[in-house]
Design an enzyme around this catalytic site. Structure first.
Site: not given
Ligand SMILES: O=P(O)(O)O[C@H]1O[C@H](CO)[C@@H](O)[C@H](O)[C@H]1O
Ligand SMILES: O=P(O)(O)O[C@H]1O[C@H](CO)[C@@H](O)[C@H](O)[C@H]1O
Lengths: 351, 351
Positions: A164, A166, A316
């Site tokens: 909903h 909000h 992140m």
């Molecule tokens: O490098 P990877 O394992 O593909 O990617 C992962 O780790 C990174 C570093 O923390 C991040 O920036 C990416 O968003 C995450 O998907």
């Protein structure tokens, strides 16, 4: 000196509102993705669900019955993170074990009686009613509480547990971390440069037109130069306005219109009801109402989680949590992307 | 004065490593959850997958063939966020449009030749090899780069796109935000209180035994008093150690053992291979090797995303992004939870 290609060479950008840096590594968009894929959009939501505690006429967890409301409806959160009467902990005041009292209230605000609409699908008069109610809550809660945080978590991906339409309003007896940081940065900027940070920023972005997503006479929505989330935007009034409560009737109309256009663009980007967390930041209230807050400029932040498509988000995590936020495409690339997509998901609703 | 009940009354706690506060609202665990539910654990991972670019003997995106490695294996990330030769942007130096050069390298480090193990399932000698390789990379990359971030994203929920046990090492020509902040907090604490912050903290937690998860002669793992993620932990040496490279052979053995025990506890909590992001923070390197870094104490942060079960996570969204981090149970409740669960998932592996 070699020429920089911001779309292929990584660099750092400074966030003057948080005094932090973001790592921009545009070439990372080229890497293949074999990680987690998000669930596609939920099933169609019914206009009225007799079991949804946010719908008109339904009974909530505490036994209260919602009225048959016609536009917005505000009630106390049944599971509040902040309550008005928590005692002072005061138990342990070693510098490494510091605690403080936290008091406040948490409210939920329904935008509309129907569950199957979202802000971009609502009419301008109905969006204006939402803005007016925000301002009213700021007056009420802001009369005593120093910080009143209005925020919306949209979409299951953003922890929203009720479809909903909000938002929430959490008022506290303390300035939260983000408020303290933003206050300090804006205060120092005014002192050093003689003009409120975001007022100057809006003027410069309006001139440059490199990162503007939508604009009208009173408002500007930009992908900030220092954006961390791929499709993050910053919504700014053109006039110096310190709080939501100071907006004129014309500015509220302009705000309704620019919100509708911005959120429609978001929906059209990946042809889904676009998930995000958003919230308003303005000059602190309560005891601060009596102090000079000239350095503050009202603004809203939109933080959407998606990166590549409706089902691939930006995580992140690791480096971002332990070291520094990192983005995989430049803010300027995002604008280009946003303009080149065909607007069909919610076209009929664009005013 | 009313007595505080930390498990039912919200309060704020201070994080001395980041100079921020966390809102602790323990009573929030009572609210029902009807939001997003995470996918249960992936299918069983094969010990060797001929298509996985991290397995021994396989070919990676750039055409290189991995050797038939026996323990750890390190290679350059094929899609690095940091490259050694990015030019200086220097294009726009208005205070609101600041950018800086970012240079560095990104490496991937496999922990083991098998895809179907994780750190807690590995033998102590094999975990020691991981620690030794971490220290070796810190020496190599730290000889020139001021910050070398070792981090592991574990589980699809934490953005990990490859099930093979591995971590990443990103070295940069700048101090990332989190490093700058932690450096400032530790420096100021030493100045004001005459002792390194985390050395004093470890001593006090060892005495109090209220938040200790596992401990041995040389190490301590605690849910910090200021934890933001529900099951966040902080891993600390008892001796004053500034960098991974300074650990003695005995301390490396102790570290392998405490990591195995901590991660086994995590796995046992919800009976799954527990997702998290973790990383090491120690005194900066490169040019800082010549400076006094007495205020620094080596430590590892573990940030796991889960809250209620293997499929219900904590969302750090709306209020958390816009205002302040909020947790739904106290760190002391977490300890209780951790001890009361029956350890079966990986019991056989507890040394
Ligand atoms: O490098 P990877 O394992 O593909 O990617 C992962 O780790 C990174 C570093 O923390 C991040 O920036 C990416 O968003 C995450 O998907
Ligand atoms: O209050 P809700 O919508 O149930 O909960 C959601 O928003 C809160 C405020 O951002 C967060 O603390 C929760 O983690 C999230 O799931």
């Amino acid at each position: 000196r070699v020429d920089i290609h911001p779309h292929s060479h990584q660099h750092l950008r400074y966030n003057p509102l948080r005094d932090t840096w973001v790592l921009v590594s545009a070439h990372r968009m080229k890497r293949p993705w074999s990680g987690q894929v998000e669930k596609e959009e939920e099933d169609r939501v019914p206009q009225h669900d007799p079991n949804n505690p946010l719908c008109p006429g339904n009974t909530r967890a505490n036994g209260e019955v919602n009225p048959d409301y016609n536009n917005t409806y505000v009630f106390e959160n049944d599971f509040p993170a902040l309550q008005p009467d928590a005692p002072d902990p005061g138990f342990n005041q070693h510098p490494l074990f510091q605690s403080k009292a936290a008091r406040g209230v948490c409210k939920v605000m329904c935008f509309h009686p129907w569950s199957d609409v979202t802000l971009p699908l609502m009419t301008l008069p109905d969006i204006i009613k939402v803005i007016d109610k925000w301002a009213e809550l700021m007056v009420d809660l802001g009369s005593t509480y120093p910080w009143v945080q209005i925020f919306e978590n949209k979409g299951a991906m953003m922890g929203c547990s009720n479809p909903h339409p909000h938002c929430q309003v959490w008022a506290s007896n303390f300035l939260p971390n983000e408020a303290t940081l933003s206050d300090r940065c804006q205060r120092e900027y005014l002192k050093t440069h003689g003009e409120p940070l975001l007022l100057q920023y809006a003027k410069m972005e309006a001139e440059r037109q490199e990162r503007v997503v939508v604009q009208n006479a009173d408002w500007l929505a930009v992908v900030p130069y220092w954006a961390t989330w791929p499709f993050q935007t910053l919504l700014l009034p053109r006039r110096h306005v310190q709080r939501l409560t100071n907006l004129t009737a014309q500015e509220r109309e302009g705000l309704a219109s620019i919100m509708k256009r911005l959120l429609t663009k978001y929906d059209n980007l990946f042809q889904i009801s676009f998930p995000y967390s958003m919230g308003w930041h303005g000059a602190p209230t309560g005891p601060y109402l009596k102090e000079d807050q000239f350095h503050w400029q009202l603004h809203a932040h939109y933080y959407p989680p998606l990166l590549r498509s409706a089902s691939v988000r930006k995580f992140m995590v690791g480096y971002e949590m332990l070291a520094q936020e990192q983005r995989d495409l430049t803010p300027e690339q995002v604008i280009h992307l946003g303009n080149s997509i065909t607007a069909t998901y919610a076209t009929v609703y664009i005013s």
